[in-house]
Design a protein around this motif. Structure first.
Motif, PDB file in Angstrom:
ATOM      1  N   VAL A 186      -6.899 -10.337  -6.512  1.00 45.76           N
ATOM      2  CA  VAL A 186      -8.592 -10.088  -6.633  1.00 45.76           C
ATOM      3  C   VAL A 186      -8.817 -11.149  -7.747  1.00 45.76           C
ATOM      4  O   VAL A 186      -9.633 -11.917  -7.590  1.00 45.76           O
ATOM      5  CB  VAL A 186      -8.554  -8.607  -7.567  1.00 45.76           C
ATOM      6  N   ASP A 187      -7.772 -11.528  -8.329  1.00 45.67           N
ATOM      7  CA  ASP A 187      -8.025 -12.791  -9.489  1.00 45.67           C
ATOM      8  C   ASP A 187      -8.241 -14.079  -8.701  1.00 45.67           C
ATOM      9  O   ASP A 187      -9.270 -14.640  -8.919  1.00 45.67           O
ATOM     10  CB  ASP A 187      -6.788 -13.023 -10.254  1.00 45.67           C
ATOM     11  N   ILE A 188      -7.668 -14.277  -7.644  1.00 47.09           N
ATOM     12  CA  ILE A 188      -7.529 -15.531  -6.983  1.00 47.09           C
ATOM     13  C   ILE A 188      -9.165 -15.637  -6.162  1.00 47.09           C
ATOM     14  O   ILE A 188      -9.754 -16.424  -6.014  1.00 47.09           O
ATOM     15  CB  ILE A 188      -6.346 -15.654  -6.012  1.00 47.09           C
ATOM     16  N   GLU A 200      -8.868  -1.127  -0.464  1.00 43.53           N
ATOM     17  CA  GLU A 200      -9.388  -2.784  -0.249  1.00 43.53           C
ATOM     18  C   GLU A 200     -10.924  -2.763  -0.667  1.00 43.53           C
ATOM     19  O   GLU A 200     -11.462  -3.909  -1.041  1.00 43.53           O
ATOM     20  CB  GLU A 200      -9.227  -3.063   1.116  1.00 43.53           C
ATOM     21  N   GLU A 201     -11.682  -1.779  -0.125  1.00 44.15           N
ATOM     22  CA  GLU A 201     -13.056  -1.737  -0.495  1.00 44.15           C
ATOM     23  C   GLU A 201     -13.659  -1.729  -2.055  1.00 44.15           C
ATOM     24  O   GLU A 201     -14.320  -2.494  -2.315  1.00 44.15           O
ATOM     25  CB  GLU A 201     -13.902  -0.602   0.355  1.00 44.15           C
ATOM     26  N   THR A 202     -12.563  -0.925  -2.770  1.00 42.78           N
ATOM     27  CA  THR A 202     -12.765  -0.903  -4.106  1.00 42.78           C
ATOM     28  C   THR A 202     -12.550  -2.483  -4.556  1.00 42.78           C
ATOM     29  O   THR A 202     -13.083  -2.903  -5.504  1.00 42.78           O
ATOM     30  CB  THR A 202     -11.972   0.061  -4.878  1.00 42.78           C
ATOM     31  N   SER A 203     -11.505  -2.963  -4.169  1.00 45.91           N
ATOM     32  CA  SER A 203     -11.250  -4.152  -4.748  1.00 45.91           C
ATOM     33  C   SER A 203     -12.161  -5.211  -4.315  1.00 45.91           C
ATOM     34  O   SER A 203     -12.620  -6.259  -5.125  1.00 45.91           O
ATOM     35  CB  SER A 203      -9.775  -4.827  -4.096  1.00 45.91           C
ATOM     36  N   GLN A 241     -10.824 -11.435   3.502  1.00 44.53           N
ATOM     37  CA  GLN A 241      -9.809 -11.789   3.997  1.00 44.53           C
ATOM     38  C   GLN A 241      -8.655 -12.244   3.109  1.00 44.53           C
ATOM     39  O   GLN A 241      -7.364 -11.778   3.450  1.00 44.53           O
ATOM     40  CB  GLN A 241     -10.021 -13.026   5.057  1.00 44.53           C
ATOM     41  N   ILE A 242      -8.993 -12.715   2.132  1.00 39.23           N
ATOM     42  CA  ILE A 242      -7.878 -12.842   1.023  1.00 39.23           C
ATOM     43  C   ILE A 242      -7.261 -11.620   0.498  1.00 39.23           C
ATOM     44  O   ILE A 242      -6.111 -11.630   0.268  1.00 39.23           O
ATOM     45  CB  ILE A 242      -8.654 -13.471  -0.364  1.00 39.23           C
ATOM     46  N   VAL A 243      -8.043 -10.472   0.367  1.00 37.53           N
ATOM     47  CA  VAL A 243      -7.531  -9.197   0.102  1.00 37.53           C
ATOM     48  C   VAL A 243      -6.476  -8.734   1.233  1.00 37.53           C
ATOM     49  O   VAL A 243      -5.440  -7.957   1.071  1.00 37.53           O
ATOM     50  CB  VAL A 243      -8.607  -8.233  -0.241  1.00 37.53           C
ATOM     51  N   THR A 246       0.746  -1.279  -0.053  1.00 43.28           N
ATOM     52  CA  THR A 246      -0.069   0.056  -0.073  1.00 43.28           C
ATOM     53  C   THR A 246       0.844   1.187   0.042  1.00 43.28           C
ATOM     54  O   THR A 246       2.025   1.040   0.093  1.00 43.28           O
ATOM     55  CB  THR A 246      -0.811   0.030   1.245  1.00 43.28           C
ATOM     56  N   LEU A 247       0.167   2.367  -0.289  1.00 38.09           N
ATOM     57  CA  LEU A 247       1.017   3.589  -0.240  1.00 38.09           C
ATOM     58  C   LEU A 247       1.577   4.170   1.246  1.00 38.09           C
ATOM     59  O   LEU A 247       0.631   3.823   1.943  1.00 38.09           O
ATOM     60  CB  LEU A 247       0.065   4.818  -0.834  1.00 38.09           C
TER      61      LEU A 247
END
Length: 534
Positions: A214-216, A396-399, A187-189, A34-35
């Motif tokens: 995100v893919d997984i 994370e919310e956007t993901s 939790q993955i994210v 993260t930034l």
């Protein structure tokens, strides 16, 4: 522990007493990708130099723009050659497209991100996109987009400048491994290192595809009969930090200073690997899933959990094994095993664990020196002076929104495949839903690709807006999926009843048409007559 300092230009090394990294005992910020707010450096440009750079003369600005337009016209000319129109003359097309391309490219290359901060991205994500490693002080490549005649085009933008400086090497051995039970996609994210939104947007990773986490997460199904466990291993051996050499103010006042604007260089580069072993279990009943979820072992080895399930006679009907190593540029490997092949799933996990242990040992022995993550830092002092901190929770919310939309599309696809060419009202609604979800997803990704240019307020508004819009789609998808399940159940019952009725009819018909065998009947009658008293 001492640090090794060497010059980035000459390559010679001299000893130094620089301390080790402060975070040698904990997972660094690169784990979350993260930034983080950039740290001011005493060796960077001074405030006076920044003021001098910002007060360029009007003549220098004119020369700068003229030089830029030459490059833009040349790029536009190459694009036009590929997009010559069949219906109009080539000369007219050249003039028309050149003007449009020039305007689009000028708008794109004048883009200034509103959040100038040090950006972190895993080496795996960068190499997966550009198939190239980065050196310290190097300016990374980017994929930029622009609209040409209503068509979204993508251009690979290379950066020719580098940041000179002195490299400081620090030993920061970190080994953080854990085996956790995953309850939901969020939790993955959280646990899997996620490429930051600003870095992914700035580099163009979001134009095609997405972050690996995100893919997984989009491929995993969470229900009352499924269980997901994940082994996450983070191993960092060392880190190199570039202490930049201040640039000559005369270079900054030159018309070529625009090259440095809005560009970043690699200031930090860590070495190590991230290892993932994710296992998705589907059980025959809720009770079996609860028994498996209650298992707690004092080990991080995933194979031990699979063996314990076998000893408890809790064999899943289907097992999916996902493995990933950042030392391998392959995205990730995924294997599916039915219940009868459960032993093969155990062996697959055991082989993956052996490879992980071998990679750890090779990195310790320096037989393998894989890049783990890159820390980017802006070239110009004026960019450093306007650093803003960001909230990684927004990304994370956007993901999570991206994951939810993908999962809804996957469910709609399965329902459409079941319907086939059926024209009943339910199937028509499902096809319309799938088309709407795809358009919504396209719009979401197009706006999210410009994430780095959004302010904190705009990011919050973006997440809030799409969260409100995505909820009705998710509810409708679940509702139609339940209706499809009912339709499947009714079809199975009807087919079962039809099969049973058909078999009964066949049985009755065969009994009616059954005749005694004449030869066998005659023999029995003759024998009976012989035994009768005369």
């Amino acid at each position: 522990m001492g640090a090794l300092r060497r010059d980035n230009n000459k390559g010679s090394g001299t000893s130094s007493s620089a301390p080790t990294a402060a975070n040698s005992g904990s997972v660094p910020a690169s784990l979350s990708s993260t930034l983080t707010p950039a740290r001011p450096n005493g060796n960077d440009f001074t405030l006076n130099n920044a003021r001098m750079a910002s007060s360029l003369s009007s003549k220098a600005k004119v020369r700068d723009r003229q030089g830029s337009w030459l490059g833009l016209r040349f790029c536009a000319f190459l694009i036009v050659l590929l997009w010559a129109c069949e219906s109009t003359s080539l000369a007219q097309r050249l003039v028309y497209c050149l003007e449009e391309a020039e305007e689009a490219l000028a708008h794109q290359f004048k883009f200034r991100p509103t959040c100038h901060a040090s950006m972190q991205v895993t080496s795996f994500e960068y190499q997966k996109k550009f198939n190239k490693q980065l050196d310290l002080g190097e300016c990374p490549m980017r994929e930029v987009s622009f609209n040409l005649s209503g068509t979204m085009m993508y251009h690979l933008k290379r950066c020719p400048v580098t940041q000179p400086g002195t490299i400081v090497h620090m030993q920061t051995a970190i080994n953080d491994s854990r085996n956790i039970q995953i309850e939901n996609p969020s939790q993955i994210v959280s646990f899997i290192p996620l490429c930051g939104g600003e870095a992914a947007s700035f580099l163009g990773i979001l134009h095609h595809g997405d972050c690996v986490a995100v893919d997984i997460a989009s491929k995993l199904i969470f229900s009352e009969k499924t269980l997901v466990r994940a082994y996450v291993g983070y191993y960092q051996e060392s880190i190199d930090v570039l202490e930049p050499t201040p640039m000559d103010p005369r270079i900054l006042m030159d018309s070529r200073m625009s090259i440095f604007e809005d560009n970043f260089y690699v200031k930090e580069r860590s070495y190590g690997t991230i290892e993932l072993v994710i296992v998705h279990f589907r059980f025959a009943s809720v009770n079996e899933k609860l028994r498996a979820a209650a298992v707690k072992l004092d080990t991080t080895r995933m194979s031990e959990y699979l063996k314990r399930f076998s000893l408890m006679n809790v064999i899943p009907t289907k097992t999916t094994v996902i493995t990933l190593s950042t030392t391998d540029l392959n995205s990730y490997n995924i294997h599916h095993y039915p219940g009868i092949d459960y032993e093969r799933a155990i062996r697959t996990v055991q082989v993956a664990e052996i490879k992980i242990w071998t990679r750890y040992e090779e990195i310790k022995a320096r037989k393998l020196v894989p890049h783990l993550s890159y820390g980017f830092y802006p070239f110009l002092e004026e960019d450093k002076a306007t650093l803003r901190s960001v909230n990684p929770l927004i990304w994370e919310e956007t993901s999570m929104l991206e994951i939810q939309i993908r999962q809804a599309i996957n469910k709609a696809k399965k329902n459409v495949n079941f319907c086939g060419n059926n024209e009943i009202k339910l199937c028509v609604r499902i096809r319309e839903l799938l088309a709407t979800l795809r358009e919504f997803h396209k719009d979401f990704r197009l706006r999210r690709a410009n994430w780095v240019a959004l302010s904190i307020e705009e990011k919050n508004a973006f997440t809030s807006h799409y969260s409100t819009r995505v909820k009705p789609f998710l509810s409708l998808t679940e509702s139609l999926t339940r209706d499809v399940k009912k339709m499947k159940k009714n079809e199975r019952l009807a087919l079962k009843n039809l099969t049973r009725h058909t078999s009964n009819e066949i049985s009755k018909t065969s009994k009616k048409n059954k005749k005694k065998h004449p030869v066998r009947h005659g023999r029995k009658r003759a024998e009976a007559l012989r035994r009768m008293p005369s």
